[in-house]
Motif scaffolding. Sequence first.
Motif, PDB file in Angstrom:
ATOM      1  N   VAL A  27      17.156  -0.623   1.757  1.00 62.56           N
ATOM      2  CA  VAL A  27      16.218  -1.274   2.530  1.00 62.56           C
ATOM      3  C   VAL A  27      15.180  -0.578   3.278  1.00 62.56           C
ATOM      4  O   VAL A  27      14.288  -0.970   3.500  1.00 62.56           O
ATOM      5  N   PHE A  28      15.511   0.714   3.598  1.00 62.42           N
ATOM      6  CA  PHE A  28      14.557   1.705   4.212  1.00 62.42           C
ATOM      7  C   PHE A  28      13.150   1.888   3.154  1.00 62.42           C
ATOM      8  O   PHE A  28      12.213   1.989   3.303  1.00 62.42           O
ATOM      9  N   LEU A  29      13.734   1.913   1.828  1.00 54.91           N
ATOM     10  CA  LEU A  29      12.735   2.135   0.761  1.00 54.91           C
ATOM     11  C   LEU A  29      11.800   0.747   0.605  1.00 54.91           C
ATOM     12  O   LEU A  29      10.432   0.940   0.652  1.00 54.91           O
ATOM     13  N   SER A  30      12.179  -0.375   0.809  1.00 54.62           N
ATOM     14  CA  SER A  30      11.755  -1.333   0.765  1.00 54.62           C
ATOM     15  C   SER A  30      10.890  -1.546   2.158  1.00 54.62           C
ATOM     16  O   SER A  30       9.697  -2.148   1.958  1.00 54.62           O
ATOM     17  N   LEU A  31      10.909  -1.171   2.904  1.00 59.02           N
ATOM     18  CA  LEU A  31      10.291  -0.816   4.355  1.00 59.02           C
ATOM     19  C   LEU A  31       8.829  -0.218   4.163  1.00 59.02           C
ATOM     20  O   LEU A  31       8.110  -0.417   4.857  1.00 59.02           O
ATOM     21  N   THR A  32       9.018   0.669   3.226  1.00 57.98           N
ATOM     22  CA  THR A  32       7.846   1.452   2.987  1.00 57.98           C
ATOM     23  C   THR A  32       6.825   0.824   2.235  1.00 57.98           C
ATOM     24  O   THR A  32       5.489   1.023   2.314  1.00 57.98           O
ATOM     25  N   THR A  33       6.956  -0.389   1.676  1.00 66.19           N
ATOM     26  CA  THR A  33       6.056  -1.104   1.222  1.00 66.19           C
ATOM     27  C   THR A  33       5.177  -1.956   1.959  1.00 66.19           C
ATOM     28  O   THR A  33       4.301  -2.503   1.782  1.00 66.19           O
ATOM     29  N   LEU A  34       5.563  -2.046   3.170  1.00 71.92           N
ATOM     30  CA  LEU A  34       5.061  -2.686   4.284  1.00 71.92           C
ATOM     31  C   LEU A  34       3.563  -2.102   4.668  1.00 71.92           C
ATOM     32  O   LEU A  34       2.827  -2.790   5.537  1.00 71.92           O
ATOM     33  N   ASN A  35       3.485  -1.230   4.145  1.00 71.97           N
ATOM     34  CA  ASN A  35       2.122  -0.266   4.473  1.00 71.97           C
ATOM     35  C   ASN A  35       0.846  -1.046   3.852  1.00 71.97           C
ATOM     36  O   ASN A  35      -0.281  -0.624   4.276  1.00 71.97           O
ATOM     37  N   CYS A  36       0.995  -2.086   2.899  1.00 70.73           N
ATOM     38  CA  CYS A  36       0.106  -2.882   2.247  1.00 70.73           C
ATOM     39  C   CYS A  36      -0.764  -3.387   3.737  1.00 70.73           C
ATOM     40  O   CYS A  36      -1.734  -4.147   3.462  1.00 70.73           O
ATOM     41  N   VAL A  37      -0.246  -3.609   4.815  1.00 70.87           N
ATOM     42  CA  VAL A  37      -0.746  -4.192   5.920  1.00 70.87           C
ATOM     43  C   VAL A  37      -1.966  -3.251   6.148  1.00 70.87           C
ATOM     44  O   VAL A  37      -2.835  -3.956   7.112  1.00 70.87           O
ATOM     45  N   ASP A  38      -2.075  -1.984   5.895  1.00 67.33           N
ATOM     46  CA  ASP A  38      -3.481  -1.367   6.257  1.00 67.33           C
ATOM     47  C   ASP A  38      -4.645  -2.100   5.759  1.00 67.33           C
ATOM     48  O   ASP A  38      -5.696  -1.773   6.299  1.00 67.33           O
ATOM     49  N   MET A  39      -4.578  -3.039   4.771  1.00 67.26           N
ATOM     50  CA  MET A  39      -5.717  -3.634   4.296  1.00 67.26           C
ATOM     51  C   MET A  39      -6.333  -4.705   5.257  1.00 67.26           C
ATOM     52  O   MET A  39      -7.466  -4.602   5.467  1.00 67.26           O
ATOM     53  N   PHE A  40      -5.492  -5.028   6.094  1.00 70.04           N
ATOM     54  CA  PHE A  40      -6.096  -5.742   7.271  1.00 70.04           C
ATOM     55  C   PHE A  40      -6.617  -4.959   8.415  1.00 70.04           C
ATOM     56  O   PHE A  40      -7.731  -5.389   9.041  1.00 70.04           O
ATOM     57  N   THR A  41      -6.396  -3.672   8.476  1.00 67.35           N
ATOM     58  CA  THR A  41      -6.826  -2.989   9.365  1.00 67.35           C
ATOM     59  C   THR A  41      -8.486  -2.596   8.861  1.00 67.35           C
ATOM     60  O   THR A  41      -9.340  -2.414   9.714  1.00 67.35           O
ATOM     61  N   PHE A  42      -8.651  -2.190   7.652  1.00 66.50           N
ATOM     62  CA  PHE A  42      -9.867  -2.217   7.080  1.00 66.50           C
ATOM     63  C   PHE A  42     -10.816  -3.548   7.331  1.00 66.50           C
ATOM     64  O   PHE A  42     -11.758  -3.552   8.058  1.00 66.50           O
ATOM     65  N   VAL A  43     -10.081  -4.425   6.902  1.00 70.21           N
ATOM     66  CA  VAL A  43     -10.874  -5.742   7.181  1.00 70.21           C
ATOM     67  C   VAL A  43     -11.370  -6.123   8.576  1.00 70.21           C
ATOM     68  O   VAL A  43     -12.415  -6.369   8.804  1.00 70.21           O
ATOM     69  N   ARG A  44     -10.498  -6.067   9.423  1.00 68.79           N
ATOM     70  CA  ARG A  44     -10.350  -6.402  10.740  1.00 68.79           C
ATOM     71  C   ARG A  44     -11.376  -5.495  11.549  1.00 68.79           C
ATOM     72  O   ARG A  44     -12.373  -5.961  12.253  1.00 68.79           O
ATOM     73  N   VAL A  45     -11.206  -4.101  11.559  1.00 68.96           N
ATOM     74  CA  VAL A  45     -12.020  -3.062  12.231  1.00 68.96           C
ATOM     75  C   VAL A  45     -13.279  -3.108  11.485  1.00 68.96           C
ATOM     76  O   VAL A  45     -14.332  -3.213  12.369  1.00 68.96           O
ATOM     77  N   MET A  46     -13.551  -3.424  10.231  1.00 66.05           N
ATOM     78  CA  MET A  46     -14.984  -3.266   9.711  1.00 66.05           C
ATOM     79  C   MET A  46     -15.823  -4.494  10.294  1.00 66.05           C
ATOM     80  O   MET A  46     -17.034  -4.397  10.176  1.00 66.05           O
ATOM     81  N   ARG A  47     -15.186  -5.562  10.329  1.00 61.38           N
ATOM     82  CA  ARG A  47     -15.907  -6.803  10.819  1.00 61.38           C
ATOM     83  C   ARG A  47     -16.329  -6.418  12.407  1.00 61.38           C
ATOM     84  O   ARG A  47     -17.445  -6.885  12.675  1.00 61.38           O
ATOM     85  N   VAL A  48     -15.413  -5.880  13.024  1.00 58.25           N
ATOM     86  CA  VAL A  48     -15.900  -5.454  14.416  1.00 58.25           C
ATOM     87  C   VAL A  48     -17.001  -4.468  14.557  1.00 58.25           C
ATOM     88  O   VAL A  48     -17.983  -4.638  15.518  1.00 58.25           O
ATOM     89  N   ARG A  49     -16.823  -3.539  13.607  1.00 58.58           N
ATOM     90  CA  ARG A  49     -17.745  -2.438  13.746  1.00 58.58           C
ATOM     91  C   ARG A  49     -18.861  -2.335  12.474  1.00 58.58           C
ATOM     92  O   ARG A  49     -19.533  -1.484  12.299  1.00 58.58           O
ATOM     93  N   CYS A  50     -19.200  -3.557  12.008  1.00 61.08           N
ATOM     94  CA  CYS A  50     -20.139  -3.600  10.959  1.00 61.08           C
ATOM     95  C   CYS A  50     -20.181  -2.634   9.791  1.00 61.08           C
ATOM     96  O   CYS A  50     -21.181  -1.895   9.506  1.00 61.08           O
TER      97      CYS A  50
END
Length: 305
Positions: free
Chosen positions: A277-300
């Motif tokens: 279960v803990f190993l599967s939770l490591t795969t949730l780091n894919c959410v970082d792609m939304f960090t790129f997209v969201r912040v880059m839209r805010v900061r051009c």
Amino acid sequence: MAATTTQNCLNMSNISTTQHELNPVENHRVILAVNCVVLSIGVIGLSQMWQMIYTISSRKGSATILAVINLVFAHFIFLLTVPFRIYYYAVHRWCLTITLCKIVSSMIFIHMYMSFIFYVIIVVTRLQNFRKTPVAIGRSCHTAIACVLVWLIVLIAVPCVLYFKYAILHQDNSECFHFQTWIEMEIGTKVFNYFMSLLIIGATLVLVALQTVVQVKVWKNVRDWRNDQEFWRQVKSSLFVLVMVVCFLPYAMFRLHYIEYVNNKEYSAQLTGINEVFLSLTTLNCVDMFTFVRVMRVRCLTCCD
């Protein structure tokens, strides 16, 4: 013949929990839910990342840009294997080839370690930039060479180890993703797991401390946070560190406990289920792609400056 084998596999999917004590059905449901979320997040994130990748790849090269591109590629190749993990945890039985099992098994570890390496590169590079020591083009070339070497080592070493070791220790072709017997038998494997877990814990805690200090300094000196590029750079770095803490740190810390007591037959099955279960939770780091997209839209598109 193949159709009969598949039908037999499907008919046995309701096998009791006691027969799957190394992979309880209850744990399968949790892991299945996590993998479904990861696949959804990953597909949506990748669909929004391609334009950003094209934009930043056409800009002046830097170590951060190379790390970002490699990080997205790591997410991409891992997401190709997630449907197979969903299949296994849905039917509670592996009815495909054992070779494919080994490939899918290796990818979750490759994804975790590669993501961690690129997170460290991104955060450390931004910390260097904050200290007014930007990474030059020449060093970017060194970073590119290092990325290639790391990929070659990981993509060759991990599958080979799993192929030869897993072939010896894994006897039941109806099960997949089981490594506890290997850990029980191989002292070298225990040492390696201890080392990697401690390395992840230590590096994460150090980056948390450094990033906290930098973020506080930037916050104190910022005048207009909406237009301050350095502020947003450090915010993105803080988000990466947060992903490391949430996704990687719990697994690494529990891994130490798991390796210590995996030989205890009374608790081995329970610990193995929790470890998966803990190993599967490591795969949730894919959410970082939304960090790129969201912040880059805010900061051009200042992500990789």
